[in-house]
Design a protein around this motif. Structure first.
Motif, PDB file in Angstrom:
ATOM      1  N   VAL A  39       0.834  -1.202   0.000  1.00 24.73           N
ATOM      2  CA  VAL A  39       0.000   0.000   0.000  1.00 24.73           C
ATOM      3  C   VAL A  39       0.870   1.253   0.000  1.00 24.73           C
ATOM      4  CG1 VAL A  39      -1.664   1.321   1.380  1.00 24.73           C
ATOM      5  CG2 VAL A  39      -1.976  -1.135   1.069  1.00 24.73           C
ATOM      6  N   PHE A  40       1.981   1.221   0.716  1.00 25.54           N
ATOM      7  CA  PHE A  40       2.892   2.374   0.726  1.00 25.54           C
ATOM      8  C   PHE A  40       3.386   2.689  -0.677  1.00 25.54           C
ATOM      9  CE2 PHE A  40       7.504   3.409   0.767  1.00 25.54           C
ATOM     10  CZ  PHE A  40       7.368   4.768   1.026  1.00 25.54           C
ATOM     11  N   ALA A  41       3.730   1.667  -1.451  1.00 23.57           N
ATOM     12  CA  ALA A  41       4.205   1.898  -2.816  1.00 23.57           C
ATOM     13  C   ALA A  41       3.144   2.626  -3.646  1.00 23.57           C
ATOM     14  CB  ALA A  41       4.567   0.566  -3.471  1.00 23.57           C
ATOM     15  N   ILE A  42       1.883   2.232  -3.473  1.00 23.93           N
ATOM     16  CA  ILE A  42       0.810   2.855  -4.245  1.00 23.93           C
ATOM     17  C   ILE A  42       0.540   4.279  -3.759  1.00 23.93           C
ATOM     18  CG2 ILE A  42      -1.638   2.683  -4.834  1.00 23.93           C
ATOM     19  CD1 ILE A  42      -1.312  -0.361  -4.696  1.00 23.93           C
ATOM     20  N   LEU A  43       0.540   4.478  -2.436  1.00 22.44           N
ATOM     21  CA  LEU A  43       0.340   5.822  -1.900  1.00 22.44           C
ATOM     22  C   LEU A  43       1.464   6.759  -2.329  1.00 22.44           C
ATOM     23  CD1 LEU A  43      -0.938   5.307   1.764  1.00 22.44           C
ATOM     24  CD2 LEU A  43      -2.214   6.151  -0.193  1.00 22.44           C
ATOM     25  N   ALA A  44       2.690   6.261  -2.345  1.00 26.69           N
ATOM     26  CA  ALA A  44       3.818   7.094  -2.757  1.00 26.69           C
ATOM     27  C   ALA A  44       3.661   7.560  -4.192  1.00 26.69           C
ATOM     28  CB  ALA A  44       5.125   6.328  -2.593  1.00 26.69           C
ATOM     29  N   ALA A  45       3.006   6.740  -5.028  1.00 27.30           N
ATOM     30  CA  ALA A  45       2.781   7.095  -6.426  1.00 27.30           C
ATOM     31  C   ALA A  45       1.516   7.920  -6.626  1.00 27.30           C
ATOM     32  CB  ALA A  45       2.703   5.838  -7.282  1.00 27.30           C
ATOM     33  N   GLY A  46       0.840   8.275  -5.535  1.00 31.02           N
ATOM     34  CA  GLY A  46      -0.342   9.112  -5.633  1.00 31.02           C
ATOM     35  C   GLY A  46      -1.641   8.373  -5.780  1.00 31.02           C
ATOM     36  N   GLY A  47      -1.652   7.054  -5.552  1.00 27.38           N
ATOM     37  CA  GLY A  47      -2.884   6.275  -5.671  1.00 27.38           C
ATOM     38  C   GLY A  47      -3.301   5.690  -4.342  1.00 27.38           C
ATOM     39  N   ILE A  48      -4.290   4.849  -4.379  1.00 25.07           N
ATOM     40  CA  ILE A  48      -4.745   4.144  -3.185  1.00 25.07           C
ATOM     41  C   ILE A  48      -5.357   2.819  -3.639  1.00 25.07           C
ATOM     42  CG2 ILE A  48      -7.067   5.159  -3.142  1.00 25.07           C
ATOM     43  CD1 ILE A  48      -6.753   5.268  -0.063  1.00 25.07           C
ATOM     44  N   ASP A  49      -5.224   1.791  -2.805  1.00 25.29           N
ATOM     45  CA  ASP A  49      -5.671   0.447  -3.182  1.00 25.29           C
ATOM     46  C   ASP A  49      -6.438  -0.168  -2.028  1.00 25.29           C
ATOM     47  OD1 ASP A  49      -6.048  -2.025  -4.299  1.00 25.29           O
ATOM     48  OD2 ASP A  49      -3.988  -2.705  -4.046  1.00 25.29           O
ATOM     49  N   GLY A  80       3.616   8.268   8.212  1.00 22.78           N
ATOM     50  CA  GLY A  80       4.020   9.544   7.623  1.00 22.78           C
ATOM     51  C   GLY A  80       3.707   9.713   6.156  1.00 22.78           C
ATOM     52  N   ALA A  81       3.144   8.693   5.501  1.00 23.98           N
ATOM     53  CA  ALA A  81       2.798   8.825   4.085  1.00 23.98           C
ATOM     54  C   ALA A  81       1.489   9.599   3.956  1.00 23.98           C
ATOM     55  CB  ALA A  81       2.665   7.452   3.441  1.00 23.98           C
ATOM     56  N   ARG A  82       1.443  10.521   3.001  1.00 27.65           N
ATOM     57  CA  ARG A  82       0.233  11.302   2.775  1.00 27.65           C
ATOM     58  C   ARG A  82      -0.574  10.686   1.643  1.00 27.65           C
ATOM     59  NH1 ARG A  82       3.530  16.092   3.386  1.00 27.65           N
ATOM     60  NH2 ARG A  82       3.402  16.495   1.150  1.00 27.65           N
ATOM     61  N   ILE A  83      -1.909  10.797   1.761  1.00 34.23           N
ATOM     62  CA  ILE A  83      -2.800  10.255   0.738  1.00 34.23           C
ATOM     63  C   ILE A  83      -2.555  10.928  -0.608  1.00 34.23           C
ATOM     64  CG2 ILE A  83      -5.215   9.931   0.092  1.00 34.23           C
ATOM     65  CD1 ILE A  83      -4.394   8.180   2.364  1.00 34.23           C
ATOM     66  N   THR A  84      -2.074  12.174  -0.567  1.00 31.28           N
ATOM     67  CA  THR A  84      -1.849  12.914  -1.807  1.00 31.28           C
ATOM     68  C   THR A  84      -0.644  12.409  -2.585  1.00 31.28           C
ATOM     69  OG1 THR A  84      -0.653  14.557  -0.486  1.00 31.28           O
ATOM     70  CG2 THR A  84      -2.965  15.009  -0.990  1.00 31.28           C
ATOM     71  N   GLY A  85       0.210  11.571  -1.967  1.00 29.59           N
ATOM     72  CA  GLY A  85       1.320  10.961  -2.682  1.00 29.59           C
ATOM     73  C   GLY A  85       2.610  11.738  -2.589  1.00 29.59           C
ATOM     74  N   GLY A  86       3.688  11.100  -3.039  1.00 26.73           N
ATOM     75  CA  GLY A  86       4.990  11.750  -3.112  1.00 26.73           C
ATOM     76  C   GLY A  86       5.782  11.765  -1.834  1.00 26.73           C
ATOM     77  N   THR A  87       5.258  11.216  -0.752  1.00 28.22           N
ATOM     78  CA  THR A  87       5.953  11.245   0.530  1.00 28.22           C
ATOM     79  C   THR A  87       5.911   9.875   1.188  1.00 28.22           C
ATOM     80  OG1 THR A  87       3.951  11.883   1.719  1.00 28.22           O
ATOM     81  CG2 THR A  87       5.347  13.670   0.910  1.00 28.22           C
ATOM     82  N   GLY A  88       6.663   9.751   2.275  1.00 31.45           N
ATOM     83  CA  GLY A  88       6.662   8.521   3.054  1.00 31.45           C
ATOM     84  C   GLY A  88       7.999   7.809   2.986  1.00 31.45           C
ATOM     85  N   SER A  89       8.133   6.781   3.803  1.00 30.91           N
ATOM     86  CA  SER A  89       9.369   6.003   3.849  1.00 30.91           C
ATOM     87  C   SER A  89       9.052   4.591   4.295  1.00 30.91           C
ATOM     88  CB  SER A  89      10.380   6.642   4.811  1.00 30.91           C
ATOM     89  OG  SER A  89       9.926   6.554   6.150  1.00 30.91           O
ATOM     90  N   VAL A  90       9.945   3.679   3.988  1.00 30.93           N
ATOM     91  CA  VAL A  90       9.785   2.288   4.412  1.00 30.93           C
ATOM     92  C   VAL A  90       9.878   2.188   5.930  1.00 30.93           C
ATOM     93  CG1 VAL A  90      10.807  -0.020   4.288  1.00 30.93           C
ATOM     94  CG2 VAL A  90      10.628   1.375   2.224  1.00 30.93           C
ATOM     95  N   LEU A  91      10.826   2.921   6.529  1.00 28.78           N
ATOM     96  CA  LEU A  91      10.954   2.910   7.990  1.00 28.78           C
ATOM     97  C   LEU A  91       9.676   3.406   8.647  1.00 28.78           C
ATOM     98  CD1 LEU A  91      12.560   2.614  10.604  1.00 28.78           C
ATOM     99  CD2 LEU A  91      13.499   4.906  10.215  1.00 28.78           C
ATOM    100  N   GLY A  92       9.096   4.481   8.112  1.00 29.20           N
ATOM    101  CA  GLY A  92       7.854   4.980   8.673  1.00 29.20           C
ATOM    102  C   GLY A  92       6.727   3.977   8.553  1.00 29.20           C
ATOM    103  N   THR A  93       6.656   3.267   7.432  1.00 30.90           N
ATOM    104  CA  THR A  93       5.623   2.246   7.251  1.00 30.90           C
ATOM    105  C   THR A  93       5.772   1.129   8.274  1.00 30.90           C
ATOM    106  OG1 THR A  93       5.487   2.730   4.881  1.00 30.90           O
ATOM    107  CG2 THR A  93       4.626   0.603   5.621  1.00 30.90           C
TER     108      THR A  93
END
Length: 352
Positions: A76-86, A287-300
């Motif tokens: 889900v983090f990968a998709i949120l980082a790209a600006g989507g949601i699943d 720390g990932a935002r729904i709008t995308g472009g942010t976040g980290s694996v450690l935060g996830t």
């Protein structure tokens, strides 16, 4: 030189001098620090209220519970980082795990466990890639697409594959679920073991960290989530990014499904329903935002641990389990409000 000029020269930062970022700037850049701080505070408070929280059995139970949620969350983090949601990843996991288990039982009972895992990963990736192709091809928000495919995948499972619980798993899957890294006897005489499949989670975490922090695809994912138009002008293929992130999430969902079946030692086609909100909450709390472009694996990972600790400690401190969703929902609201307020505000252009 006037007095005002002297004061300006004294207070202005010197050229070449480095300014240390303040606490607010550090939190904005690394929001996972907030999540880790909340996690530590909760652990300390629960340990004071109920010292049994620090027993090895409790810690191992939380580690075991974090595997499936953590694999889902990384996808889900990968998709949120790209600006989507699943919201279809649990349906992908259910369809993959039940279909593959039925196939092994009825057609290939001697299939090696390594092949079962590989097939689950590939099948999940293909189902996830369908999401990516639909999102890119239809130009429809990913939430709408994955709501549709969630019902589609579960409908295929229940209508064409089966609805009966499979209680007798193939021996290789049972052995995989029972394999332990180590065992010891707890204070109450119950044997506690850390399952070997737990190692899969840190291995996938390391792979995801390398992907997002050290590869061109990772940069393309964050660029697409930050501004798709700019990312396209920079040469990042939007179709490739969409197919990759949804395929990546689907692959992890397939892997999580097989681990879930092996750990519970039964295949239930109705399992994993309702986990979507909990998993998305873990990623948002990281720390990932729904709008995308942010976040980290450690935060996830920190968000997954926080959700796992909350779900496993409310009962220890005497709070009914029915309040778990209330607490998780409150965390989501507080985290969303905090990270939105900490987000950088667009600067106004000065009039020339």
């Amino acid at each position: 030189m006037t007095m005002v000029q002297e004061m300006t020269d004294q207070t202005a930062p010197k050229r070449g001098a480095t300014q240390r970022p303040g606490l607010g700037e550090i939190v904005r850049r690394r929001p996972e620090i907030v999540t880790l701080t909340i996690l530590v505070v909760i652990c300390v408070a629960v340990a004071i209220i109920n010292p049994n929280f620090l027993q090895p059995g409790s810690l191992i139970d939380m580690g075991r519970a974090s595997v499936v949620t953590g694999l889902f969350a990384l996808g889900v983090f990968a998709i949120l980082a790209a600006g989507g949601i699943d919201v279809s990843f649990t349906a992908i996991a259910a369809l993959t795990m039940y279909s593959l288990t039925s196939f092994v039982i009825g057609v290939a009972p001697g299939m090696p466990m390594g092949a079962i895992i590989a097939i689950a990963v590939v099948a999940g990736a293909l189902l996830g890639a369908v999401n990516g192709l639909l999102v890119h091809g239809l130009r429809v928000p990913s939430l709408i697409v994955t709501i549709g495919t969630q019902y589609l995948f579960r409908g295929i499972l229940l209508a064409f594959v089966g609805t009966v619980w499979l209680m007798e798993l193939p021996p290789q899957m049972t052995a995989f679920g029972k394999a332990a890294l180590f065992q010891f006897e707890g204070m109450n005489g119950v044997t506690v073991d850390l399952p070997a499949y737990f190692l899969i989670f840190p291995a996938v975490v390391a792979l995801a960290w390398f992907l997002f922090d050290r590869t061109l695809m990772g940069r393309a994912i964050f660029a697409t989530g930050g501004n798709p138009e700019v990312a396209a002008r920079l040469g990042y293929g939007q179709r490739i990014v969409h197919v990759f992130v949804f395929g990546f999430a689907g692959a992890l969902a397939g892997l999580a499904g097989i681990i879930h079946v092996s750990a519970t030692r039964m295949a239930n086609p109705f399992d994993l329903v309702g986990m979507e909100i909990e998993v998305i909450a873990a990623v948002v709390l990281g720390g990932a935002r729904i709008t995308g472009g942010t976040g980290s694996v450690l935060g996830t990972v920190a968000g997954v641990l926080l959700i796992t600790v909350v779900n496993n400690t409310l009962v220890l401190v005497g709070i009914p389990s029915t309040w778990q969703r209330v607490v998780v929902g409150a965390f989501i609201l507080l985290a969303a409000a905090f990270f939105v307020r900490r987000a950088p505000k667009p600067q106004k252009r000065k009039a020339e």
